[in-house]
Design an enzyme around this catalytic site. Sequence first.
Site, PDB file in Angstrom:
ATOM      1  N   ASP A 185       7.237  30.162 -64.910  1.00  0.00           N
ATOM      2  CA  ASP A 185       7.252  31.218 -63.887  1.00  0.00           C
ATOM      3  C   ASP A 185       6.250  32.295 -64.268  1.00  0.00           C
ATOM      4  OD1 ASP A 185       8.549  33.162 -65.644  1.00  0.00           O
ATOM      5  OD2 ASP A 185      10.374  31.986 -65.350  1.00  0.00           O
ATOM      6  N   ASP A 198      18.783  28.706 -70.922  1.00  0.00           N
ATOM      7  CA  ASP A 198      20.193  29.077 -70.762  1.00  0.00           C
ATOM      8  C   ASP A 198      20.946  27.866 -70.194  1.00  0.00           C
ATOM      9  OD1 ASP A 198      22.605  30.284 -70.392  1.00  0.00           O
ATOM     10  OD2 ASP A 198      21.884  31.980 -69.246  1.00  0.00           O
ATOM     11  N   LYS A 228       8.620  30.164 -59.592  1.00  0.00           N
ATOM     12  CA  LYS A 228      10.079  29.966 -59.532  1.00  0.00           C
ATOM     13  C   LYS A 228      10.729  31.074 -58.734  1.00  0.00           C
ATOM     14  CE  LYS A 228      12.784  30.944 -63.206  1.00  0.00           C
ATOM     15  NZ  LYS A 228      13.192  30.751 -64.611  1.00  0.00           N
TER      16      LYS A 228
HETATM   17  C1  R5P Z   1      13.989  33.547 -66.731  1.00  0.00           C
HETATM   18  O1  R5P Z   1      13.049  33.924 -66.059  1.00  0.00           O
HETATM   19  C2  R5P Z   1      13.844  33.057 -68.129  1.00  0.00           C
HETATM   20  O2  R5P Z   1      12.529  33.143 -68.557  1.00  0.00           O
HETATM   21  C3  R5P Z   1      14.340  31.641 -68.258  1.00  0.00           C
HETATM   22  O3  R5P Z   1      13.508  30.782 -67.517  1.00  0.00           O
HETATM   23  C4  R5P Z   1      15.724  31.508 -67.735  1.00  0.00           C
HETATM   24  O4  R5P Z   1      16.507  32.581 -68.110  1.00  0.00           O
HETATM   25  C5  R5P Z   1      16.363  30.240 -68.202  1.00  0.00           C
HETATM   26  O5  R5P Z   1      17.633  30.156 -67.635  1.00  0.00           O
HETATM   27  P1  R5P Z   1      18.211  28.749 -67.152  1.00  0.00           P
HETATM   28  O6  R5P Z   1      18.026  27.815 -68.317  1.00  0.00           O
HETATM   29  O7  R5P Z   1      19.648  29.029 -66.853  1.00  0.00           O
HETATM   30  O8  R5P Z   1      17.451  28.348 -65.946  1.00  0.00           O
END
Ligand code: R5P
Length: 315
Positions: free
Chosen positions: A172, A225, A195
Site C-alpha cells: 500500500d 496482523d 489497498k
Molecule cells: C496497514 O496498513 C499495515 O501496514 C498492514 O498492512 C496491516 O496492518 C496488516 O494487517 P492485516 O494483516 O490484518 O491485513
Amino acid sequence: MPHNGQMKLFTGTANPALGQEVADFLGISLGGVHISRFASGEIYVRYEESVRGIDVFVLQPLSAPVNENLVELLIMIDALKRASAGRITAVIPYYGYARQEKKTAPREPITARMVADIITTVGADRVLTMDLHAPAIQGFFNIPVDHMTALPMLAQYIRGKGIANGVIIAPDAGIVKKAEKLATMLDLPLGVMYKRRPAHNVAQTTFVIGEVDGMQPIIIEDIIDTGGSVEQVIEALLSRGALPEIHILATHGVFSPPALERLNHPAIKEIVVTNTIAIPPERRPANLKILSVAPLLGDTIRRIHQNISVSALFN
Ligand code: R5P
C-alpha cells in the site's frame, strides 16, 4: 534528574525472552522486578533492587493483550519514577495502537497520540521503538524518541537468498518509501499496490504498478496482523503472472486469527518477521523465520546510555 552513570534493564511480561536476549547482548543481568495480578485483575509491580539515580530501560512491546501490556508498562514507569530512577527509557519494540494515528471518520479518537500522552505523563523521559506504522507518531511525543528500523536486517537476510528475478512489492501507499529503500539496497525493481479498507480488518487490494510477470515477489510490510492484506496482495500478484514463490518480510508478526489459515498459502515460500513481539508456537504460520532484534536494541540502548549517536545503526 540526571542519572548517576549506572544502567539497568527491566522487562515487563509481554516479551521477557527478548528482554533476556538484550541483557545478554549488553553483558548485564536483567533487573529484578515482581509483577503479579490481584484477584480483581489489577496489576501489582515492585522493583526488587534500588533504581535511585540509575539510567533505567524498561522493555515492553504493546502486543496482545495490548491493554494489559500497556497498563503494565505505565505502572512499571510509575514505580520507577517514585523510586527516584535517574532517567527512564520506555523500550517499546512494537508500538500498539499505531494504526489509529489519524481520524478517518468523524468522532473517532487518535489513540496513537493518546498512548504517547499517557506514557509521557506517567514519567518516561525517552522512548526507544521500532518501525512505527506511521513514522509521524514519533512527533506525538514531546520527549526524545529513537525510532529504529529492522529494514537493514531484513534486507541482509533476503540478500542471502540470492533471488535474481525478484521484485520488491509495497502492499500500500504507506509503505512505498520503505519498499523503495529495500529495492535500492537489493538492487531490485519495485512494484506498488493500492489497498483500501472497506471495514476494520478487511483489506481490498485493487491495483498494481510495475512488472511482476515471471518474477519472484518479495513483499515488505511493517505489520502482519490477520494476514488479510498479505492474502489479497498474493492473489493480485498471482493473477498478474508472478511466480508462486513469494517471500514476505515484516518487522512485527502480530498474527491475530485467522492469520494462520490465511498465511498457510501454497504460494508463500517464507515469512520473515522479527521478535519484537513474542510469538508462541501455536500462533506461528508455516515457513516462518524469526530474526532477533536484540543486537539492534542492545546496541541502541548502549548508545543512548553512553550518549552517543545511534545513526550508524540505520545502515
Ligand atoms: C496497514 O496498513 C499495515 O501496514 C498492514 O498492512 C496491516 O496492518 C496488516 O494487517 P492485516 O494483516 O490484518 O491485513
